[in-house]
Design an enzyme around this catalytic site. Structure first.
Site, PDB file in Angstrom:
ATOM      1  N   ASP A 181      30.520 -38.845   3.484  1.00 62.70           N
ATOM      2  CA  ASP A 181      30.890 -40.247   3.329  1.00 62.70           C
ATOM      3  C   ASP A 181      29.671 -41.096   3.724  1.00 62.70           C
ATOM      4  O   ASP A 181      28.960 -40.765   4.680  1.00 62.70           O
ATOM      5  CB  ASP A 181      32.073 -40.550   4.247  1.00 62.70           C
ATOM      6  CG  ASP A 181      32.694 -41.896   3.930  1.00 62.70           C
ATOM      7  OD1 ASP A 181      33.759 -41.903   3.291  1.00 62.70           O
ATOM      8  OD2 ASP A 181      32.103 -42.931   4.323  1.00 62.70           O
ATOM      9  N   GLU A 252      42.644 -30.874   3.883  1.00 62.43           N
ATOM     10  CA  GLU A 252      43.039 -31.307   5.233  1.00 62.43           C
ATOM     11  C   GLU A 252      43.290 -32.798   5.141  1.00 62.43           C
ATOM     12  O   GLU A 252      42.349 -33.576   5.007  1.00 62.43           O
ATOM     13  CB  GLU A 252      41.918 -31.008   6.233  1.00 62.43           C
ATOM     14  CG  GLU A 252      41.491 -29.544   6.275  1.00 62.43           C
ATOM     15  CD  GLU A 252      42.524 -28.650   6.940  1.00 62.43           C
ATOM     16  OE1 GLU A 252      43.444 -29.174   7.589  1.00 62.43           O
ATOM     17  OE2 GLU A 252      42.415 -27.426   6.788  1.00 62.43           O
ATOM     18  N   CYS A 286      42.372 -37.417  12.649  1.00 61.65           N
ATOM     19  CA  CYS A 286      43.528 -36.922  11.890  1.00 61.65           C
ATOM     20  C   CYS A 286      44.622 -36.396  12.791  1.00 61.65           C
ATOM     21  O   CYS A 286      45.791 -36.478  12.454  1.00 61.65           O
ATOM     22  CB  CYS A 286      43.065 -35.833  10.933  1.00 61.65           C
ATOM     23  SG  CYS A 286      42.159 -34.517  11.731  1.00 61.65           S
ATOM     24  N   GLU A 384      50.806 -43.720   7.743  1.00 61.27           N
ATOM     25  CA  GLU A 384      49.708 -43.452   8.680  1.00 61.27           C
ATOM     26  C   GLU A 384      48.905 -44.736   8.899  1.00 61.27           C
ATOM     27  O   GLU A 384      48.430 -45.339   7.943  1.00 61.27           O
ATOM     28  CB  GLU A 384      48.811 -42.366   8.083  1.00 61.27           C
ATOM     29  CG  GLU A 384      47.665 -41.954   8.992  1.00 61.27           C
ATOM     30  CD  GLU A 384      46.728 -40.931   8.339  1.00 61.27           C
ATOM     31  OE1 GLU A 384      46.500 -41.016   7.123  1.00 61.27           O
ATOM     32  OE2 GLU A 384      46.219 -40.063   9.077  1.00 61.27           O
TER      33      GLU A 384
END
Ligand code: NAD
Length: 515
Positions: A181, A252, A286, A384
Site C-alpha cells: 500500500d 485475511e 485486524c 467494522e
C-alpha cells in the site's frame, strides 16, 4: 520529526520499487499531516516485468535447496533486528502507530523468519505414503513450490503482515511480487532490504506500488497463488479474479472482534486487557476488539474500571516508548471513525470515554472512545469501524455472551477473560473465530507463529502461520510406483483370479485397522 538517517533511507528505499510509470503519489505523514515522501508508482507493465524476473530467479532459489534458504532467512532475521531502529521510525512515520506497536511488528516478522526458516526444510521434505495395497505399490509425495506468489498488503501492519506471507513463501522455494500500500511502502521496502542484503536475490522479491484496480489486478493475474490482506469487500474481488484463473488464494480480511468478560474475571486485568486490545494501533489492527460483552453481575464494577483505564492511555506522536496510543493513519480513517461515532450518538449511544478529535496532537488524532447503549441500527453495531471505537454491552450470562459474540458476519479474533481457564476454554470452543485468546486480547494466538491464524466466515479463507501457513505455498506431486514383486492385474481374467487374494487383504487390513 525525522532524523537524517531515516530521511536518507527514503531515496534508497524508493529506488528499490519496480516503478517506472513516471507518476508519483505524495504520502502524508499522519503525525504531522505534512508530505512524507513522493512515492513512485508502478504500471501494469512493471508488474509483468517483475513477475518475469521473479519467475527466472525462482528456479535457482528452489534449486539451491532448503538448507540454503534456511541460512539466508536466518541472516535476514538478524539484519532485521540490527536495523530495527530505522524500521521502527519508518513504520511509525507512515502509520502513526506507537513505538511499542511498531516493535510488535518487528517481533512478529522476526519470529516468523526464524520459524519458517527452521520448519520448512523438514516439513517440505519428500514423504513416503502408503500404496494401494501393501507390496503391490508404493507412493511418495514431493512438495513443489507454486512459483510466483502475488502478495497484496494493506497499510496498517506492513512489517508483520508482509513477513507472515512473504517469508513462508520464500522458505517454500517461491518468488514473490508484492503490492505494498502506498501509505506503508517504505516499511515494506526496509523489511525487504534486510532480507535482500542477507542473500535473497533482488528479483526474487519485487515490490510494486499503485492503485488496486490496475496494479493490484495485475499482481493477481501474473501470480500462481495470491495472498491478500485487506477489507472483505476487496477480498471478494481478488478471490473472484484469482478463481477465474484457477489460482488459489488466501484472504485475511476484516473483523468485528468480540471480547467476553466473564463474572469470575480479574476485573483490573480484564480492564487493562480490553483497553489494550481495543486501542492498539488506535483500533487499526485486524485483530483489535470493537465489542465487549460483560456479564451483568460484574458490569457495575467493571465498566468504570475500563473507562478509567481508557482515559489514562497516553496519546501522542512520539518516536519513543512514551505513548500508549498514537494517531489514525489518514484523513479517510478519521472520517470513517467520526462518521461511526456521530451516527451512534445521533441515534442514542452514550459516550463513556473519548468521542472527539485531538487536533492539538496532530491532524488525524482521535481519542480512544467507549460507547454504550449501542443498538443494531447504528453503523458501529455490526460494521467494522477499524478505529478506536469500542461498544460495551451487558449480557445476562455466558450463553448470552456467546450468542451475541457469534452474531456477526465476521469471525476473525475473539477473547475471553476469566479466572477459570477451564471455563474460558469451554467458551472459546463455542466461538466462531479463527483465533481465540484467553486473558489476552490478541497477542497470545496471533503471535504463536507455530499455530494457524486466519478468519472464519467473511473474515477470510486459508491460514497464515504454522505448517498451514507454509503448505499453502506448495503443490503436492504424488509419485506412485508398481513394485516389481507383483504384477497388477491387466485383464478381466487376471482380476478374477486375484479376487480372493484382494478380498482377503481388504478384510485383513480392516480387521488390523491398517490405514
Ligand atoms: P483495502 O481492501 O482497501 O486495501 C488492501 C490492499 O488491497 C491495498 O494495498 C489496496 O491498494 C489493494 N487493493 C484495493 N483494491 C484492489 C483490487 N481491486 N485488487 C487488488 N488489490 C486491491 O483495505 P485497507 O483499508 O487497506 O485495510 C483495512 C482492512 O484490512 C480492514 O478491513 C482490516 O480488517 C483488514 N485487515 C485484515 C487483516 C487480517 O489479517 N485479517 C490484517 C490487516 C488488515
Amino acid at each position: 520529526m525525522t532524523d537524517t538517517a531515516v530521511a536518507s533511507a527514503y531515496d534508497d528505499l524508493t529506488a528499490d520499487l519496480v516503478a517506472t510509470s513516471g507518476e508519483t503519489v505524495t504520502v502524508i505523514a499522519p503525525f504531522t499531516g505534512e508530505p512524507l515522501v513522493e512515492l513512485p508508482q508502478s504500471s501494469e507493465t512493471d508488474v509483468a516485468s517483475a513477475a518475469e524476473a521473479a519467475r527466472e530467479a525462482q528456479v535457482a532459489w528452489f534449486a539451491a535447496g532448503a538448507a540454503y534458504r534456511r541460512e539466508v532467512l536466518l541472516r535476514g532475521h538478524d539484519l532485521l533486528l540490527e536495523r530495527r531502529r530505522t524500521l521502527l521510525d519508518l513504520n511509525q512515520l507512515e502509520t502513526g502507530k506507537t513505538r511499542a506497536q511498531a516493535f510488535e511488528e518487528v517481533v512478529q516478522a522476526a519470529n516468523t523468519a526464524r520459524y519458517v526458516a527452521l520448519t520448512a526444510p523438514a516439513l517440505l521434505r519428500p514423504q513416503r505414503r502408503k500404496g494401494v495395497l501393501p507390496v503391490v505399490t508404493r507412493a511418495s509425495v514431493d512438495y513443489v513450490p507454486k512459483g510466483v506468489i502475488g502478495i497484496i498488503t494493506p497499510w496498517n501492519y506492513p512489517v508483520s503482515l508482509a513477513g507472515m506471507d512473504v517469508l513462508p513463501a520464500l522458505a517454500a522455494g517461491n518468488a514473490v511480487v508484492q503490492k505494498a500500500d502506498n501509505q506503508a511502502a517504505l516499511s515494506v521496502l526496509a523489511l525487504r532490504r534486510a532480507f535482500v542484503d542477507a542473500g535473497v536475490p533482488e528479483a526474487l522479491w519485487s515490490v510494486v506500488a499503485g492503485p488496486g484496480d490496475t496494479v493490484g489486478n495485475a499482481v493477481v493475474d501474473v501470480s500462481d497463488y495470491v495472498c491478500f490482506t485487506g477489507s472483505t469487500a476487496t477480498g471478494r474481488k481478488v478471490a473472484e479474479r484469482a478463481a477465474r484463473a484457477l489460482h488459489g488464494a488466501s484472504l485475511e480480511l476484516g473483523g468485528k472482534n468480540p471480547i467476553i468478560v466473564l463474572d469470575d474475571a480479574d476485573l483490573e486485568k480484564a480492564a487493562a486487557g480490553v483497553a489494550f486490545g481495543a486501542f492498539s494501533a488506535l483500533g487499526q489492527l485486524c485483530v483489535s476488539m470493537e465489542r465487549v460483552y460483560v456479564e451483568r453481575g460484574i458490569a457495575d464494577a467493571f465498566i468504570p474500571l475500563l473507562v478509567e483505564r481508557v482515559k489514562a492511555l497516553h496519546q501522542g506522536p512520539a518516536l519513543d516508548y512514551s505513548t500508549d496510543v498514537g494517531s489514525l493513519t489518514s484523513a479517510a480513517q478519521l472520517e470513517r471513525v467520526e462518521a461511526h461515532v456521530s451516527d451512534a450518538v445521533s441515534k442514542g449511544a452514550t459516550v463513556l470515554a473519548g468521542g472527539t478529535r485531538r487536533e492539538d496532537l496532530g491532524p488525524f488524532f482521535y481519542e480512544p472512545t467507549v460507547l454504550t447503549d449501542v443498538t443494531p441500527d447504528m453503523s458501529c453495531f455490526a460494521g467494522e469501524t477499524f478505529g478506536p471505537v469500542l461498544s460495551v454491552y451487558i449480557v445476562d450470562d455466558e450463553d448470552d455472551a456467546i450468542r451475541r459474540a457469534n452474531d456477526s458476519e465476521y469471525g476473525l479474533n475473539a477473547s475471553v477473560f476469566s479466572r477459570s481457564l477451564t471455563r474460558a476454554h469451554a467458551v472459546a470452543r463455542q466461538l466462531d473465530a479463527g483465533i481465540v485468546n484467553l486473558n489476552e486480547p490478541y497477542r497470545a494466538a496471533f503471535g504463536s507463529v507455530d499455530a494457524p491464524m486466519g478468519g472464519m466466515k467473511a473474515s477470510g479463507l486459508g491460514r497464515r502461520n504454522g505448517p498451514e501457513g507454509i503448505l499453502r505455498f506448495v503443490d503436492t506431486r504424488t509419485i506412485g510406483e508398481a513394485t516389481v514383486l507383483f504384477q497388477m492385474p491387466r485383464t478381466g481374467r487376471e482380476m478374477e483370479q486375484l479376487l480372493p487374494v484382494v478380498m482377503t487383504l481388504l478384510k485383513t487390513m480392516r480387521t488390523l485397522r491398517l490405514r
